[in-house]
Design a protein around this motif. Structure first.
Motif, short mmCIF file in Angstrom:
data_model
loop_
_atom_site.label_atom_id
_atom_site.label_comp_id
_atom_site.label_asym_id
_atom_site.label_seq_id
_atom_site.Cartn_x
_atom_site.Cartn_y
_atom_site.Cartn_z
N GLU A 20 -58.85 -27.62 49.62
CA GLU A 20 -60.16 -27.92 49.02
C GLU A 20 -60.76 -26.61 48.54
O GLU A 20 -60.71 -25.60 49.26
CB GLU A 20 -61.08 -28.55 50.07
N ILE A 64 -57.27 -22.42 48.08
CA ILE A 64 -56.32 -23.45 47.65
C ILE A 64 -54.95 -22.82 47.41
O ILE A 64 -54.83 -21.62 47.19
CB ILE A 64 -56.79 -24.21 46.38
N ASN A 121 -63.05 -23.71 48.14
CA ASN A 121 -64.11 -23.08 48.91
C ASN A 121 -64.41 -21.76 48.21
O ASN A 121 -63.53 -20.90 48.12
CB ASN A 121 -63.63 -22.86 50.35
N SER A 159 -52.50 -27.74 46.96
CA SER A 159 -53.19 -28.30 48.13
C SER A 159 -54.45 -27.50 48.45
O SER A 159 -54.64 -26.40 47.95
CB SER A 159 -52.25 -28.29 49.34
N TRP A 219 -52.52 -27.15 40.84
CA TRP A 219 -53.11 -27.17 42.17
C TRP A 219 -52.14 -27.87 43.10
O TRP A 219 -51.72 -28.98 42.85
CB TRP A 219 -54.42 -27.91 42.08
#
Length: 139
Positions: free
Chosen positions: A93, A59, A95, A91, A89
């Motif tokens: 997702e 991210i 992981n 951008s 945050w």
């Protein structure tokens, strides 16, 4: 004694902060921390933190402001200088590339985790300044 500069991100979203559990492949397995990592030679702490968060969680973050750093000795030969930053945050997702788990916790839940020793003073500083930090994030 070697002092190792390390950054960590206190990523805040909707009055919760992202906490990461260290994997079995990492030192201090199973303990919780604010994600981040070692500052490389020639790198500034802010660039380090953005790089580390992308490498560990996939991210992008925006650094808002620093909190008080904390020196912690894990041995009589090594001290880490842990530099925390309040972040948002931007951008991507999440992981998990290094950690085994993440949780978004409210301030009331933060003390429920078993934290890595260097992160405990950061947790306490965050809790002591929670309301002021939340106000600054809204402005």
């Amino acid at each position: 004694m070697e002092v190792i500069p390390v950054t960590c991100a206190l990523i805040l979203l909707n009055e919760r902060v992202l906490c990461a559990q260290r994997s079995d492949a990492m030192p201090l397995p199973g303990l919780w921390e604010f994600p981040g990592g070692k500052v490389e030679v020639g790198e500034n702490p802010e660039a380090c933190l953005k790089r580390e968060i992308f490498e560990e969680l996939s991210i992008s973050i925006r650094i808002i402001f620093p909190l008080k750093p904390n020196d912690h000795s894990y041995s009589n030969r090594k001290v880490i200088n842990l530099m925390p930053f309040i972040c948002k945050w931007e951008s991507g997702e999440i992981n998990l590339l290094e950690h085994q788990k993440v949780k978004w916790l409210s301030k009331e839940e933060l003390r429920s985790l078993k934290w890595a020793p260097a992160d405990i003073p950061i947790v306490e500083d965050l809790l002591a300044n929670w309301n002021n930090i939340q106000k600054l994030l809204v402005e």
